[in-house]
Design a protein around this motif. Structure first.
Motif, PDB file in Angstrom:
ATOM      1  N   SER A   1       0.805  -1.215   0.000  1.00 19.34           N
ATOM      2  CA  SER A   1       0.000   0.000   0.000  1.00 19.34           C
ATOM      3  C   SER A   1       0.844   1.273   0.000  1.00 19.34           C
ATOM      4  CB  SER A   1      -0.934   0.005   1.220  1.00 19.34           C
ATOM      5  OG  SER A   1      -0.186   0.189   2.416  1.00 19.34           O
ATOM      6  N   ASP A   2       2.107   1.175   0.384  1.00 20.40           N
ATOM      7  CA  ASP A   2       2.937   2.383   0.500  1.00 20.40           C
ATOM      8  C   ASP A   2       4.404   1.996   0.306  1.00 20.40           C
ATOM      9  OD1 ASP A   2       4.296   4.698   1.233  1.00 20.40           O
ATOM     10  OD2 ASP A   2       2.811   5.247   2.750  1.00 20.40           O
ATOM     11  N   ASP A   3       4.885   2.144  -0.914  1.00 24.31           N
ATOM     12  CA  ASP A   3       6.247   1.725  -1.226  1.00 24.31           C
ATOM     13  C   ASP A   3       7.281   2.557  -0.469  1.00 24.31           C
ATOM     14  OD1 ASP A   3       7.959  -0.034  -2.914  1.00 24.31           O
ATOM     15  OD2 ASP A   3       8.688   1.892  -3.653  1.00 24.31           O
ATOM     16  N   GLU A   4       7.019   3.851  -0.285  1.00 28.89           N
ATOM     17  CA  GLU A   4       7.948   4.705   0.451  1.00 28.89           C
ATOM     18  C   GLU A   4       8.049   4.269   1.908  1.00 28.89           C
ATOM     19  OE1 GLU A   4       6.573   8.685  -0.138  1.00 28.89           O
ATOM     20  OE2 GLU A   4       7.905   9.009  -1.863  1.00 28.89           O
ATOM     21  N   MET A   5       6.926   3.871   2.465  1.00 30.71           N
ATOM     22  CA  MET A   5       6.935   3.389   3.838  1.00 30.71           C
ATOM     23  C   MET A   5       7.767   2.111   3.956  1.00 30.71           C
ATOM     24  SD  MET A   5       3.725   2.193   6.230  1.00 30.71           S
ATOM     25  CE  MET A   5       3.547   0.669   5.266  1.00 30.71           C
ATOM     26  N   PHE A   6       7.590   1.198   3.005  1.00 28.30           N
ATOM     27  CA  PHE A   6       8.374  -0.045   3.009  1.00 28.30           C
ATOM     28  C   PHE A   6       9.871   0.253   2.939  1.00 28.30           C
ATOM     29  CE2 PHE A   6      10.753  -2.960   0.251  1.00 28.30           C
ATOM     30  CZ  PHE A   6      10.823  -4.061   1.107  1.00 28.30           C
ATOM     31  N   THR A   7      10.263   1.099   1.988  1.00 30.67           N
ATOM     32  CA  THR A   7      11.681   1.427   1.826  1.00 30.67           C
ATOM     33  C   THR A   7      12.248   2.058   3.092  1.00 30.67           C
ATOM     34  OG1 THR A   7      11.338   1.773  -0.544  1.00 30.67           O
ATOM     35  CG2 THR A   7      13.322   2.727   0.418  1.00 30.67           C
ATOM     36  N   THR A   8      11.449   2.907   3.732  1.00 25.86           N
ATOM     37  CA  THR A   8      11.901   3.581   4.948  1.00 25.86           C
ATOM     38  C   THR A   8      12.052   2.613   6.109  1.00 25.86           C
ATOM     39  OG1 THR A   8      10.852   5.644   4.237  1.00 25.86           O
ATOM     40  CG2 THR A   8      11.390   5.442   6.572  1.00 25.86           C
ATOM     41  N   VAL A   9      11.075   1.745   6.292  1.00 30.63           N
ATOM     42  CA  VAL A   9      11.141   0.769   7.387  1.00 30.63           C
ATOM     43  C   VAL A   9      12.339  -0.159   7.194  1.00 30.63           C
ATOM     44  CG1 VAL A   9       9.991  -1.261   8.368  1.00 30.63           C
ATOM     45  CG2 VAL A   9       8.692   0.843   7.979  1.00 30.63           C
ATOM     46  N   LYS A  10      12.545  -0.632   5.979  1.00 29.85           N
ATOM     47  CA  LYS A  10      13.672  -1.539   5.707  1.00 29.85           C
ATOM     48  C   LYS A  10      15.006  -0.828   5.950  1.00 29.85           C
ATOM     49  CE  LYS A  10      15.341  -4.758   2.167  1.00 29.85           C
ATOM     50  NZ  LYS A  10      16.541  -4.164   1.592  1.00 29.85           N
ATOM     51  N   GLY A  11      15.110   0.412   5.461  1.00 27.30           N
ATOM     52  CA  GLY A  11      16.332   1.175   5.672  1.00 27.30           C
ATOM     53  C   GLY A  11      16.577   1.487   7.137  1.00 27.30           C
ATOM     54  N   PHE A  12      15.514   1.760   7.862  1.00 25.51           N
ATOM     55  CA  PHE A  12      15.614   2.033   9.301  1.00 25.51           C
ATOM     56  C   PHE A  12      16.181   0.821  10.041  1.00 25.51           C
ATOM     57  CE2 PHE A  12      13.232   1.915  13.454  1.00 25.51           C
ATOM     58  CZ  PHE A  12      13.912   2.958  14.078  1.00 25.51           C
ATOM     59  N   LEU A  13      15.677  -0.377   9.717  1.00 26.59           N
ATOM     60  CA  LEU A  13      16.141  -1.597  10.385  1.00 26.59           C
ATOM     61  C   LEU A  13      17.561  -1.958   9.961  1.00 26.59           C
ATOM     62  CD1 LEU A  13      12.852  -3.685  10.117  1.00 26.59           C
ATOM     63  CD2 LEU A  13      13.774  -2.559  12.152  1.00 26.59           C
ATOM     64  N   GLU A  14      17.892  -1.717   8.712  1.00 32.99           N
ATOM     65  CA  GLU A  14      19.238  -2.046   8.227  1.00 32.99           C
ATOM     66  C   GLU A  14      20.304  -1.129   8.809  1.00 32.99           C
ATOM     67  OE1 GLU A  14      18.389  -4.106   3.874  1.00 32.99           O
ATOM     68  OE2 GLU A  14      18.618  -1.923   3.984  1.00 32.99           O
ATOM     69  N   ASN A  15      19.883  -0.025   9.361  1.00 34.30           N
ATOM     70  CA  ASN A  15      20.827   0.902   9.980  1.00 34.30           C
ATOM     71  C   ASN A  15      20.712   0.889  11.501  1.00 34.30           C
ATOM     72  OD1 ASN A  15      22.340   2.595   7.788  1.00 34.30           O
ATOM     73  ND2 ASN A  15      20.242   2.396   7.024  1.00 34.30           N
ATOM     74  N   GLY A  16      20.403  -0.298  12.026  1.00 34.22           N
ATOM     75  CA  GLY A  16      20.398  -0.484  13.469  1.00 34.22           C
ATOM     76  C   GLY A  16      19.331   0.292  14.197  1.00 34.22           C
TER      77      GLY A  16
ATOM     78  N   ASP B   1       6.071   5.459  12.154  1.00 35.99           N
ATOM     79  CA  ASP B   1       4.842   5.500  12.961  1.00 35.99           C
ATOM     80  C   ASP B   1       3.644   5.036  12.136  1.00 35.99           C
ATOM     81  OD1 ASP B   1       6.295   6.461  15.105  1.00 35.99           O
ATOM     82  OD2 ASP B   1       5.759   8.561  14.760  1.00 35.99           O
ATOM     83  N   LYS B   2       3.637   5.396  10.858  1.00 33.74           N
ATOM     84  CA  LYS B   2       2.545   4.981   9.966  1.00 33.74           C
ATOM     85  C   LYS B   2       2.522   3.458   9.838  1.00 33.74           C
ATOM     86  CE  LYS B   2       0.756   5.870   5.301  1.00 33.74           C
ATOM     87  NZ  LYS B   2       1.031   6.546   4.000  1.00 33.74           N
ATOM     88  N   PHE B   3       3.706   2.862   9.747  1.00 38.85           N
ATOM     89  CA  PHE B   3       3.790   1.399   9.682  1.00 38.85           C
ATOM     90  C   PHE B   3       3.202   0.773  10.947  1.00 38.85           C
ATOM     91  CE2 PHE B   3       6.151  -2.378  11.060  1.00 38.85           C
ATOM     92  CZ  PHE B   3       5.871  -3.255  10.013  1.00 38.85           C
ATOM     93  N   THR B   4       3.538   1.333  12.097  1.00 44.72           N
ATOM     94  CA  THR B   4       3.015   0.815  13.362  1.00 44.72           C
ATOM     95  C   THR B   4       1.497   0.935  13.414  1.00 44.72           C
ATOM     96  OG1 THR B   4       5.069   1.343  14.533  1.00 44.72           O
ATOM     97  CG2 THR B   4       3.085   1.081  15.871  1.00 44.72           C
ATOM     98  N   ASP B   5       0.966   2.066  12.927  1.00 40.03           N
ATOM     99  CA  ASP B   5      -0.488   2.259  12.912  1.00 40.03           C
ATOM    100  C   ASP B   5      -1.175   1.224  12.013  1.00 40.03           C
ATOM    101  OD1 ASP B   5      -0.221   4.398  14.607  1.00 40.03           O
ATOM    102  OD2 ASP B   5      -0.280   5.911  13.010  1.00 40.03           O
ATOM    103  N   LYS B   6      -0.553   0.919  10.866  1.00 36.79           N
ATOM    104  CA  LYS B   6      -1.174  -0.004   9.908  1.00 36.79           C
ATOM    105  C   LYS B   6      -1.120  -1.447  10.384  1.00 36.79           C
ATOM    106  CE  LYS B   6      -0.709   2.280   5.390  1.00 36.79           C
ATOM    107  NZ  LYS B   6      -2.017   1.883   4.845  1.00 36.79           N
ATOM    108  N   THR B   7      -0.025  -1.830  11.042  1.00 35.42           N
ATOM    109  CA  THR B   7       0.199  -3.241  11.373  1.00 35.42           C
ATOM    110  C   THR B   7       0.002  -3.565  12.851  1.00 35.42           C
ATOM    111  OG1 THR B   7       2.573  -2.897  11.746  1.00 35.42           O
ATOM    112  CG2 THR B   7       1.861  -3.448   9.504  1.00 35.42           C
TER     113      THR B   7
END
Length: 302
Positions: free
Chosen positions: A232-247, A269-275
């Motif tokens: 539903s949100d490709d930018e959100m996915f990229t951000t969450v993945k990048g956030f986790l990959e950078n500790g 935060d948007k990811f947390t709200d959705k999931t």
């Protein structure tokens, strides 16, 4: 498909990296789309068939130069099951794999450039025309940032894409060749399943390896929880993945993603709200990162 050729040519074999051959002579072809090499025994194929395969696939170069004695020992040790090179047994080394994608490069210049980055003498063993293996010894090791800068330097100076796998510190023993083959497999997996990066390590690749081995029911269960939110949100996915990959370091991740820190926090935060899943603890972060890897892999496949 290379697999169909195996039945036609006894003794042929397929590899995910340029083969290093022994005494028997082979013709080598490269399937660029699948990034695989097939080696066919010279005696098994006719000239007409060679011409036909050469029109379909890339005819790969077969190294024919005579190696210096030390490099010959390392080749036989790592690839042919020979004894460890004289004087090295028990020494701690690091094996660093290089892949150069592009035809316009000079092997001697690349080798000089590789050696120039290291504070101590290293051995460089070539695996075909586009892959090299550096044997690093001594206690003064380059760190990951230095090796990452190598990839950027090769790209800017030689105009070729470069990927590097930084091996673990290993002891020269009878076990090292099999440990090296595992590292080759990790590098092959990284090149196929992980977004293009300049360098890879065991720690960076192993989560993707775990994700690739998940049984279908587990991977489907994980996708069922997160895939819809990612789609539903490709930018959100990229951000969450990048956030986790950078500790889970928001400032560092925002810098790497070229976005403002507040934008990153908004998307997390948007990811947390959705999931309903927070990324503030290790278990949640690990689970979501596996889901990211599965989603990324399936998206690339599709």
């Amino acid at each position: 498909m290379f697999e169909n050729l195996l039945a036609l040519y006894p003794g042929a074999f397929i590899t995910d990296h340029p083969p290093v051959l022994g005494q028997e002579k082979f013709h080598i072809f490269h399937n660029e789309a699948e990034r695989k090499w097939i080696s066919i025994p010279e005696k098994s194929i006719s000239e007409k068939e060679l011409d036909l395969l050469g029109a379909i696939y890339v005819r790969a170069e077969v190294p024919s130069e005579k190696l210096p004695p030390m490099l010959q020992q390392w080749k036989e040790y790592l690839f042919e099951g020979a004894e460890p090179p004289a004087g090295f047994e028990g020494e701690v080394i690091r094996l660093i794999q290089f892949e150069f994608r592009g035809e316009n490069h000079d092997r001697e210049e690349l080798e000089m450039a590789i050696k120039g980055f290291f504070p101590e003498d290293i051995l460089v063993l070539w695996e075909g025309s586009g892959s090299a293996l550096a044997v690093e010894r001594g206690k003064y090791s380059l760190d990951e940032r230095d090796l990452a800068s190598m990839a950027g330097a090769f790209e800017s100076d030689f105009y070729i894409k470069t990927r590097i796998y930084i091996g673990r510190r290993l002891t020269v023993s009878d076990a090292l060749p099999s440990q090296f083959r595992e590292e080759q497999n990790y590098f092959d997996l990284a090149k196929k399943d992980i977004s293009s990066e300049g360098y890879y390590t065991f720690e960076k690749v192993f989560p993707a390896y775990v994700a690739s081995l998940l049984p279908r029911p587990l991977s489907e269960a994980l996708n069922a929880v997160f895939a819809e939110a990612f789609r539903s949100d490709d930018e959100m996915f990229t951000t969450v993945k990048g956030f986790l990959e950078n500790g889970s370091n928001a400032s560092l991740a925002a810098k790497k993603l070229y976005i403002h820190r507040n934008t990153l926090q908004y998307r997390v935060d948007k990811f947390t709200d959705k999931t309903g899943v927070s990324l503030k603890d290790f278990n949640s972060a690990f689970t979501v990162y596996l889901a990211c890897l599965l989603y990324d892999r399936d998206r690339e496949t599709n």
